[in-house]
Design an enzyme around this catalytic site. Structure first.
Site, PDB file in Angstrom:
ATOM      1  N   CYS A 193     -34.198 192.497 122.114  1.00 19.58           N
ATOM      2  CA  CYS A 193     -33.477 191.178 122.703  1.00 19.58           C
ATOM      3  C   CYS A 193     -33.422 190.012 121.834  1.00 19.58           C
ATOM      4  O   CYS A 193     -34.407 189.542 121.212  1.00 19.58           O
ATOM      5  CB  CYS A 193     -34.591 190.558 123.796  1.00 19.58           C
ATOM      6  SG  CYS A 193     -33.839 189.202 124.599  1.00 19.58           S
ATOM      7  N   LYS A 208     -39.312 196.164 135.939  1.00 14.06           N
ATOM      8  CA  LYS A 208     -40.181 195.221 135.458  1.00 14.06           C
ATOM      9  C   LYS A 208     -41.416 195.393 136.054  1.00 14.06           C
ATOM     10  O   LYS A 208     -41.509 195.241 137.411  1.00 14.06           O
ATOM     11  CB  LYS A 208     -39.493 193.744 135.572  1.00 14.06           C
ATOM     12  CG  LYS A 208     -38.227 193.642 134.724  1.00 14.06           C
ATOM     13  CD  LYS A 208     -37.385 192.456 135.528  1.00 14.06           C
ATOM     14  CE  LYS A 208     -36.313 192.356 134.795  1.00 14.06           C
ATOM     15  NZ  LYS A 208     -35.143 191.613 135.334  1.00 14.06           N
ATOM     16  N   VAL A 266     -36.750 187.820 129.579  1.00 12.54           N
ATOM     17  CA  VAL A 266     -37.689 187.438 128.278  1.00 12.54           C
ATOM     18  C   VAL A 266     -36.537 186.661 127.521  1.00 12.54           C
ATOM     19  O   VAL A 266     -35.438 186.708 127.464  1.00 12.54           O
ATOM     20  CB  VAL A 266     -37.862 188.588 127.467  1.00 12.54           C
ATOM     21  CG1 VAL A 266     -39.032 189.448 128.478  1.00 12.54           C
ATOM     22  CG2 VAL A 266     -37.027 189.623 127.076  1.00 12.54           C
ATOM     23  N   GLU A 300     -37.133 180.616 128.662  1.00 13.12           N
ATOM     24  CA  GLU A 300     -35.616 180.357 127.857  1.00 13.12           C
ATOM     25  C   GLU A 300     -35.805 180.125 126.636  1.00 13.12           C
ATOM     26  O   GLU A 300     -36.599 179.100 125.952  1.00 13.12           O
ATOM     27  CB  GLU A 300     -34.972 179.184 128.691  1.00 13.12           C
ATOM     28  CG  GLU A 300     -34.471 179.201 129.943  1.00 13.12           C
ATOM     29  CD  GLU A 300     -33.252 180.193 129.994  1.00 13.12           C
ATOM     30  OE1 GLU A 300     -32.449 180.002 129.220  1.00 13.12           O
ATOM     31  OE2 GLU A 300     -33.246 180.937 130.986  1.00 13.12           O
ATOM     32  N   SER A 301     -35.053 181.140 125.994  1.00 10.56           N
ATOM     33  CA  SER A 301     -35.124 180.999 124.273  1.00 10.56           C
ATOM     34  C   SER A 301     -35.128 179.561 123.656  1.00 10.56           C
ATOM     35  O   SER A 301     -36.070 179.502 122.887  1.00 10.56           O
ATOM     36  CB  SER A 301     -34.141 181.876 123.943  1.00 10.56           C
ATOM     37  OG  SER A 301     -33.101 181.542 123.932  1.00 10.56           O
TER      38      SER A 301
HETATM   39  N1  LIG Z   1     -30.887 182.385 128.914  1.00 11.09           N
HETATM   40  C1  LIG Z   1     -31.934 183.369 128.658  1.00 11.09           C
HETATM   41  C2  LIG Z   1     -31.353 184.730 128.594  1.00 11.09           C
HETATM   42  C3  LIG Z   1     -32.596 185.718 128.012  1.00 11.09           C
HETATM   43  C4  LIG Z   1     -31.964 187.319 128.456  1.00 11.09           C
HETATM   44  O1  LIG Z   1     -30.716 187.519 128.751  1.00 11.09           O
HETATM   45  N2  LIG Z   1     -32.844 188.060 128.147  1.00 11.09           N
HETATM   46  C5  LIG Z   1     -32.566 189.356 128.408  1.00 11.09           C
HETATM   47  C6  LIG Z   1     -32.887 190.476 127.562  1.00 11.09           C
HETATM   48  S1  LIG Z   1     -31.977 190.379 125.900  1.00 11.09           S
HETATM   49  C7  LIG Z   1     -33.118 189.821 129.897  1.00 11.09           C
HETATM   50  O2  LIG Z   1     -34.338 189.534 129.993  1.00 11.09           O
HETATM   51  N3  LIG Z   1     -32.618 190.476 130.768  1.00 11.09           N
HETATM   52  C8  LIG Z   1     -33.336 191.187 131.739  1.00 11.09           C
HETATM   53  C9  LIG Z   1     -32.476 190.693 133.244  1.00 11.09           C
HETATM   54  O3  LIG Z   1     -31.803 189.583 133.084  1.00 11.09           O
HETATM   55  O4  LIG Z   1     -32.742 191.130 134.232  1.00 11.09           O
HETATM   56  C10 LIG Z   1     -32.638 182.702 127.452  1.00 11.09           C
HETATM   57  O5  LIG Z   1     -31.800 182.199 126.370  1.00 11.09           O
HETATM   58  O6  LIG Z   1     -33.876 183.174 127.054  1.00 11.09           O
END
Ligand SMILES: N[C@@H](CCC(=O)N[C@@H](CS)C(=O)NCC(=O)O)C(=O)O
Length: 246
Positions: free
Chosen positions: A28, A55, A68, A80-81
């Site tokens: 990710c 999950k 994540v 949130e990153s």
């Molecule tokens: N806005 C979030 C985006 C995080 C994101 O899209 N993570 C993806 C993996 S790369 C995720 O967890 N996807 C699972 C889902 O959305 O169900 C951030 O910046 O942390």
């Protein structure tokens, strides 16, 4: 703790008082942002990788969005990153990443807002099936790379957006830049190739970023990314791919 991904049904790995934990997924790019900051600042942290297709319920209870990265320490949950990176920078101020100069700080935020304009066509191109759509996405990617080229040039001697040292924005942008070469291979289309001569400042940045221990520690090479995205494309993401080597 094992880095094998935790899927639905797997028991919750108990937390320990005062021990920082990241819920992550090895491929990710958003979680990589947090792991870059953790590595750059040498912050000890245990890693719990999550299967994002199946999950575990305890993960959804922690973050109902089911995404994540998430940081956890004692009763604090930080999803949130961008929020995780800011929190880490505030709580562990050594090797400060956020600029002190208010103008630079504002521009780092603006540059981050614009990242979505790069992420959109990057994933759009990955999903695209016909050549004209790929061409359109490639043009968008190149336009935005040109934008970052000019902004980076305006930052002085570099090589980083933060100057001689990386700033928070360098780590927010890197994971997506790292994946660009994989896109060309994945789609087998030279129209997606990065034209280094048109973005010499970004190309020097790319080289400098790859020398950073934090980047070396968190990155996958282009072929590994390709194989990961192939597994995603088949609908069976292999979360534990290359686990023995990485
Ligand atoms: N806005 C979030 C985006 C995080 C994101 O899209 N993570 C993806 C993996 S790369 C995720 O967890 N996807 C699972 C889902 O959305 O169900 C951030 O910046 O942390």
């Amino acid at each position: 703790m094992s880095l094998k991904s935790h899927a639905q049904g797997s028991p919750f790995p108990p937390t320990k008082p005062g021990v920082l934990r990241i819920y992550s997924m090895r491929f990710c790019p958003f979680a990589q942002r947090t792991r870059l900051v953790l590595a750059h600042k040498n912050i000890p942290c245990e890693v719990v990788n999550v299967d994002l297709v199946k999950k575990p319920d305890w993960f959804l209870a922690l973050n109902p969005l089911g995404q994540v990265p998430v940081l956890q320490i004692d009763d604090k949950i930080i999803p949130e990153s961008t929020a995780t990176c800011d929190w880490l920078d505030d709580v562990y101020p050594e090797n400060r990443l956020q600029p002190v100069d208010p103008y630079l700080k504002v521009w780092d935020r603006v540059l981050h807002e614009y990242i979505s304009k790069l992420i959109g066509p990057l994933y759009g191109a990955m999903r695209a099936t016909d050549a004209s759509e790929i061409e359109m996405k490639a043009a968008e990617i190149k336009k935005h790379l040109q934008f970052y080229e000019e902004k980076l040039k305006g930052r002085g001697d570099g090589p980083f957006f933060g100057g001689s040292k990386p700033s928070g924005f360098d780590f927010l942008m890197w994971p997506f830049y790292e994946r660009l070469p994989a896109l060309t291979i994945l789609k087998d289309n030279p129209v997606l190739e990065i034209e280094a001569d048109k973005i010499p400042t970004l190309t020097a940045w790319d080289k400098a970023m790859r020398q950073l221990p934090a980047v070396k520690n968190t990155m996958f090479n282009a072929l590994s990314h390709v194989n990961w995205y192939k597994s995603v494309g088949k609908g069976t993401p292999d979360y534990d791919m290359y686990l023995a080597e990485h």
